[in-house]
Design a protein around this motif. Sequence first.
Motif, PDB file in Angstrom:
ATOM      1  N   SER A   1      12.791  60.957  40.019  1.00  0.00           N
ATOM      2  CA  SER A   1      11.410  61.204  39.633  1.00  0.00           C
ATOM      3  C   SER A   1      10.633  59.923  39.851  1.00  0.00           C
ATOM      4  O   SER A   1      10.979  58.884  39.300  1.00  0.00           O
ATOM      5  CB  SER A   1      11.324  61.622  38.167  1.00  0.00           C
TER       6      SER A   1
ATOM      7  N   ASP B   1       7.749  59.142  38.817  1.00  0.00           N
ATOM      8  CA  ASP B   1       7.074  58.694  37.612  1.00  0.00           C
ATOM      9  C   ASP B   1       8.025  58.050  36.622  1.00  0.00           C
ATOM     10  O   ASP B   1       7.593  57.483  35.632  1.00  0.00           O
ATOM     11  CB  ASP B   1       6.337  59.864  36.950  1.00  0.00           C
TER      12      ASP B   1
ATOM     13  N   TYR C   1      14.817  66.216  46.866  1.00  0.00           N
ATOM     14  CA  TYR C   1      13.401  65.899  46.666  1.00  0.00           C
ATOM     15  C   TYR C   1      13.235  64.963  45.482  1.00  0.00           C
ATOM     16  O   TYR C   1      14.130  64.772  44.673  1.00  0.00           O
ATOM     17  CB  TYR C   1      12.605  67.177  46.416  1.00  0.00           C
TER      18      TYR C   1
ATOM     19  N   LEU D   1      10.594  64.346  42.247  1.00  0.00           N
ATOM     20  CA  LEU D   1       9.494  64.916  41.484  1.00  0.00           C
ATOM     21  C   LEU D   1       8.350  63.918  41.470  1.00  0.00           C
ATOM     22  O   LEU D   1       8.557  62.718  41.310  1.00  0.00           O
ATOM     23  CB  LEU D   1       9.919  65.208  40.046  1.00  0.00           C
ATOM     24  N   ALA D   2       7.148  64.411  41.629  1.00  0.00           N
ATOM     25  CA  ALA D   2       5.966  63.545  41.634  1.00  0.00           C
ATOM     26  C   ALA D   2       4.784  64.330  41.083  1.00  0.00           C
ATOM     27  O   ALA D   2       4.872  65.541  40.896  1.00  0.00           O
ATOM     28  CB  ALA D   2       5.671  63.074  43.059  1.00  0.00           C
ATOM     29  N   ASP D   3       3.689  63.639  40.822  1.00  0.00           N
ATOM     30  CA  ASP D   3       2.492  64.350  40.393  1.00  0.00           C
ATOM     31  C   ASP D   3       1.476  64.347  41.526  1.00  0.00           C
ATOM     32  O   ASP D   3       1.752  63.891  42.637  1.00  0.00           O
ATOM     33  CB  ASP D   3       1.931  63.800  39.083  1.00  0.00           C
ATOM     34  N   GLU D   4       0.277  64.837  41.255  1.00  0.00           N
ATOM     35  CA  GLU D   4      -0.693  65.097  42.322  1.00  0.00           C
ATOM     36  C   GLU D   4      -1.260  63.849  42.983  1.00  0.00           C
ATOM     37  O   GLU D   4      -1.897  63.944  44.022  1.00  0.00           O
ATOM     38  CB  GLU D   4      -1.846  65.963  41.792  1.00  0.00           C
TER      39      GLU D   4
ATOM     40  N   TYR E   1       0.362  61.555  44.514  1.00  0.00           N
ATOM     41  CA  TYR E   1       1.160  61.147  45.658  1.00  0.00           C
ATOM     42  C   TYR E   1       0.797  61.971  46.885  1.00  0.00           C
ATOM     43  O   TYR E   1       0.391  63.125  46.784  1.00  0.00           O
ATOM     44  CB  TYR E   1       2.657  61.271  45.329  1.00  0.00           C
TER      45      TYR E   1
ATOM     46  N   SER F   1       1.056  64.253  50.313  1.00  0.00           N
ATOM     47  CA  SER F   1       1.902  65.399  50.667  1.00  0.00           C
ATOM     48  C   SER F   1       3.001  64.900  51.579  1.00  0.00           C
ATOM     49  O   SER F   1       2.748  64.237  52.588  1.00  0.00           O
ATOM     50  CB  SER F   1       1.072  66.471  51.372  1.00  0.00           C
TER      51      SER F   1
ATOM     52  N   PHE G   1       8.561  65.087  48.426  1.00  0.00           N
ATOM     53  CA  PHE G   1       7.924  65.171  47.113  1.00  0.00           C
ATOM     54  C   PHE G   1       7.721  66.612  46.702  1.00  0.00           C
ATOM     55  O   PHE G   1       7.219  67.428  47.484  1.00  0.00           O
ATOM     56  CB  PHE G   1       6.550  64.496  47.113  1.00  0.00           C
TER      57      PHE G   1
ATOM     58  N   LYS H   1       5.556  68.319  43.858  1.00  0.00           N
ATOM     59  CA  LYS H   1       4.524  67.954  42.883  1.00  0.00           C
ATOM     60  C   LYS H   1       4.518  68.915  41.717  1.00  0.00           C
ATOM     61  O   LYS H   1       4.606  70.125  41.906  1.00  0.00           O
ATOM     62  CB  LYS H   1       3.164  67.915  43.558  1.00  0.00           C
ATOM     63  N   LEU H   2       4.448  68.380  40.528  1.00  0.00           N
ATOM     64  CA  LEU H   2       4.400  69.188  39.311  1.00  0.00           C
ATOM     65  C   LEU H   2       2.978  69.505  38.939  1.00  0.00           C
ATOM     66  O   LEU H   2       2.079  68.825  39.154  1.00  0.00           O
ATOM     67  CB  LEU H   2       5.091  68.446  38.155  1.00  0.00           C
TER      68      LEU H   2
END
Length: 189
Positions: free
Chosen positions: A112, A114, A173, A175-178, A180, A182, A186, A188-189
């Motif tokens: 992850s 984050d 993969y 996990l990342a948020d918005e 980062y 495309s 990744f 994205k959550l």
Amino acid sequence: MRKNLFMRLVGDLEMNYPYFQTTFDATNQRSFSALQKCTSTIHQFAKSYNTYSLDEYLNMSERTSREALKNFCYGVVQMYKAEYLRRPTSTDIYLLYEAHEARHGFRGMLGSIDCTHWNRRNCPTKLRDQYMRAGSNNDLKVLYQSPLFNEKYHGTGPDCSFYLNDEHYKHGYYLADEIYPSCIVFVKL
């Protein structure tokens, strides 16, 4: 870190690198031992100590603490890179999959982004804000130096496919948020 591992590092560094060997200066004062220099380094890593904060604890100057950290990192990389700092194999990646699935419940997850934040509270003054400029993302700069990330990003790594909900996926993969970009690696959550 277990004591026997720490002592192994100290012994290996002392045996292979003159910086970690005890010497005497012109006034016949003994230098810091390999144990003291490695203790300083581990404190910097484990507790995010500034080099100057070790002056009272170990009676070691900021310069010596910095030099110990630099030489420790160089020595460990040179001595152990063939065994421990190699490119991950398919088996290594499957072990990552298992560990993250057991801990987080996500099959096929390599990590992850984050969760990779470093504590910058004790960042050396000359490095402060180096990676915080507009348009810059420290997590990505760290990841781009990772062989696992680069291989997954370019699709050149070992095939470590997995199935999720009867769907076949060729690569793991992160996990990342918005925030980062495309990217195939990744989710994205």
